[in-house]
Design an enzyme around this catalytic site. Structure first.
Site, PDB file in Angstrom:
ATOM      1  N   HIS A 165      43.437  66.395  59.568  1.00  0.00           N
ATOM      2  CA  HIS A 165      43.905  65.497  58.503  1.00  0.00           C
ATOM      3  C   HIS A 165      44.541  66.308  57.370  1.00  0.00           C
ATOM      4  O   HIS A 165      44.266  67.506  57.221  1.00  0.00           O
ATOM      5  CB  HIS A 165      42.703  64.750  57.899  1.00  0.00           C
ATOM      6  CG  HIS A 165      42.131  63.678  58.758  1.00  0.00           C
ATOM      7  ND1 HIS A 165      40.787  63.592  59.040  1.00  0.00           N
ATOM      8  CD2 HIS A 165      42.702  62.621  59.384  1.00  0.00           C
ATOM      9  CE1 HIS A 165      40.557  62.542  59.810  1.00  0.00           C
ATOM     10  NE2 HIS A 165      41.704  61.933  60.032  1.00  0.00           N
ATOM     11  N   CYS A 252      35.010  63.464  53.736  1.00  0.00           N
ATOM     12  CA  CYS A 252      34.956  62.415  54.773  1.00  0.00           C
ATOM     13  C   CYS A 252      33.773  61.471  54.655  1.00  0.00           C
ATOM     14  O   CYS A 252      33.822  60.352  55.147  1.00  0.00           O
ATOM     15  CB  CYS A 252      34.846  63.011  56.166  1.00  0.00           C
ATOM     16  SG  CYS A 252      35.684  64.522  56.381  1.00  0.00           S
TER      17      CYS A 252
END
Ligand code: CIR
Length: 260
Positions: A165, A252
């Site tokens: 990501h 996250c």
């Protein structure tokens, strides 16, 4: 009169099936779900210690990656966008997060063919930088642009190489500072912000979580931690080694936003 804004942190308990998580850049290793749960508890305690009001969602036992709530939504002051995660196995995670966010924000949704993981979105000031990754596609970026431009945000798409990501490669560590691994993302797009490079021996070290004026940071990266401290940043370390085996980092595991 001093007006303080409370921060809300949405988290979700670790699934006992975390060992069956999605993996892209890591070899599968056995994950001790109990240890992951204990580390997650320490992480939550750290958020609470920094003043966040915790909203802890119950585990979704059949959704291995569901602890990584960041990927399911993007919360701005004006609205929350429920994402459409790039990995099909993760799409059922969004429903319960949408329910949890409904009391706080108007909801909007990323629709097919768009895909977007929250981990690909870096929000600094009025600029949303979105990684064009294996998880977030151009249609997802265009939908985000249409949803947020009316509120004065600018959306920039940026290519990534070598990581899962955008926030594996770059995160905000102070109002005007980013922590970055330039092997994975081109730093030149972040005009006007100071960049701190990860230590070359710690390529995975760019994922840090800024809460108020403090950075929550994995204990695994002492060299880069020193760089942060030398830049005057206050750092609190957490041991998230077991969650890291599932390719998760400190951003996250929560959705953090202002209670308006
Ligand atoms: C996945 O591959 O989707 C999970 N195993 C890890 C997600 C980590 N999320 C994040 O970096 N925002």
């Amino acid at each position: 009169m001093l007006v303080t804004t409370r921060l809300v942190a949405i988290t979700r308990a670790v699934s006992p099936k975390i060992g069956q998580c999605e993996l892209t850049h890591l070899e599968r290793q056995a994950i001790d779900a109990r240890l992951a749960q204990a580390q997650h508890g320490q992480y939550e305690a750290c958020l609470a210690g920094l003043g966040c009001e915790l909203h802890r969602l119950p585990a979704e036992p059949d959704l291995p990656d569901s602890v990584f709530v960041e990927d399911t939504a993007v919360v701005l002051d004006e609205l929350a966008i429920i994402t459409r995660p790039g990995a099909a196995s993760r799409r059922p995670e969004t429903e319960s997060v949408a329910r949890a966010l409904e009391p706080f924000r108007r909801l909007a949704f990323v629709r097919p063919p768009g895909t977007l993981d929250g981990g690909d979105l870096l929000h600094a000031g009025r600029v949303l930088t979105i990684g064009l990754s294996g998880r977030s596609n151009q249609a997802g970026i265009e939908q985000m642009r249409r949803l947020v431009e009316p509120y004065g945000y600018r959306v920039e798409g940026v290519p990534l190489a070598g990581c899962l990501h955008l926030k594996s490669a770059v995160t905000q560590v102070a109002e005007d500072m980013l922590l970055i691994n330039r092997e994975w993302v081109d730093g030149r797009i972040f005009q006007g912000l100071k960049l701190i490079d990860v230590d070359p021996e710690e390529p995975l070290a760019a994922n840090a979580l800024l809460v108020g004026g403090t950075v929550i940071y994995p204990a695994d990266y002492p060299r880069t931690r020193r760089r942060l401290e030398e830049a005057g940043i206050s750092v609190q370390t957490v041991d998230v080694s077991e969650l890291a085996k599932a390719e998760g980092g400190v951003t996250c595991c929560s959705l953090i936003f202002r209670e308006l």
